[in-house]
Design an enzyme around this catalytic site. Structure first.
Site, PDB file in Angstrom:
ATOM      1  CG  HIS A  83      -7.683  -3.221  -2.315  1.00 52.53           C
ATOM      2  ND1 HIS A  83      -8.054  -2.619  -1.123  1.00 52.53           N
ATOM      3  CD2 HIS A  83      -6.416  -3.688  -2.117  1.00 52.53           C
ATOM      4  CE1 HIS A  83      -7.069  -2.723  -0.254  1.00 52.53           C
ATOM      5  NE2 HIS A  83      -6.054  -3.360  -0.835  1.00 52.53           N
ATOM      6  CB  SER A 101      -3.932  -2.238   1.495  1.00 54.20           C
ATOM      7  OG  SER A 101      -4.584  -3.405   1.867  1.00 54.20           O
TER       8      SER A 101
END
Length: 275
Positions: free
Chosen positions: A255, A106
């Site tokens: 995620h 990320s």
């Protein structure tokens, strides 16, 4: 009397002027794991299921980036891509590492890209997981992550956003991560990093697309199809830009690719980094 040892705290080294907490396991060619930007995050919280398996064949280094975890939070510092990239370069210098593979999660993926642009000779291969690095419209999920205000309830909401598989989320984990987020100095530094309007935070972590397209290092892109924090389109755009890229998309995955699909993630990474 049993002394409780915090597994998040490992080795300490001066990276430039910044006292840095980092994990260092295994032997062989180095690979640096760069964590994400969730509240209370540390390298260990992010990569605890991956460091050991990857260290069977590599020297795995996982630092807490400046402002996160148990690394210094210098007074008066302005957090941003330039500071984090310099911190990574200083850490590699302190460890005597001239070239490494990078795995970025990320926020960490955006740093890996920026580092490779600035120091192309120091990066051999990149793995970008749920990565930022290009501009995209702010998602509700990322807005919630960067706008986190400490409470167990708010942490539970974030965990529900992060994970597709709700069996990974429970009240015990929410309490654990909440306590991590309110350690002295943690929330103060975190809240200063990505203030509203948070679209600016995405754009600040993005690199120029023409510079991304010049990166010739082999790159593996990994993304969860149901990611509510960083849209899968971000990895698709990076796949279009990077000339030597592969893209692996996990279905039924949010995620937390490295947690929700740990074994497959570790296998993909180990295979891609095999000499």
């Amino acid at each position: 009397m049993t002394v409780q040892v915090n597994p998040e705290i490992a080795n300490s080294i001066a990276a430039g002027a910044i006292r840095t907490n980092y994990h260092d396991q295994g032997e062989g060619a180095p690979v640096v794991l760069i964590h994400g930007s969730g509240p209370g995050v540390s390298a260990w919280a992010n990569w605890r299921l991956n460091i050991g398996p990857l260290a069977r064949a590599k020297r795995v280094i996982a630092p807490d980036m400046v402002g996160f975890g148990f690394t210094d939070r210098p007074e008066g510092v302005t957090y941003g891509k330039d500071l984090w990239v310099k911190h990574l370069a200083d850490l590699l210098d302190a460890l005597g590492i001239e070239q490494t593979d990078l795995v970025g999660n990320s926020f960490g993926g955006g740093l890996a890209i920026a580092f490779a642009i600035r120091y192309p000779q120091r990066v051999r291969r990149m793995i970008l997981m749920g990565s930022v690095g290009v501009s995209f419209p702010l998602t509700d999920g990322l807005d919630a992550v960067w706008g986190y205000q400490p409470s167990i309830g708010n942490m539970r909401k974030l965990l529900d956003i992060f994970a597709y598989d709700r069996t990974l989320v429970n009240d015990e984990l929410a309490e654990l991560r909440y306590k991590a987020s309110v350690r002295p100095g943690f929330q103060e530094s975190f809240s200063s990093m990505f203030p509203a309007p948070r679209q600016a935070g995405i754009d600040a972590l993005a690199s120029d697309e023409s510079e991304i397209a010049k990166l010739v290092q082999p790159a593996l892109l990994i993304h969860g199809r149901e990611d509510k924090v960083i849209p899968a389109e971000a990895s698709r755009r990076l796949f279009e830009l990077l000339p030597n890229a592969e893209l692996h998309m996990f279905g039924k995955c949010g995620h937390w690719t490295q947690i929700e699909h740990t074994e497959r993630f570790n296998m993909l990474v180990a295979d891609f980094l095999r000499d």
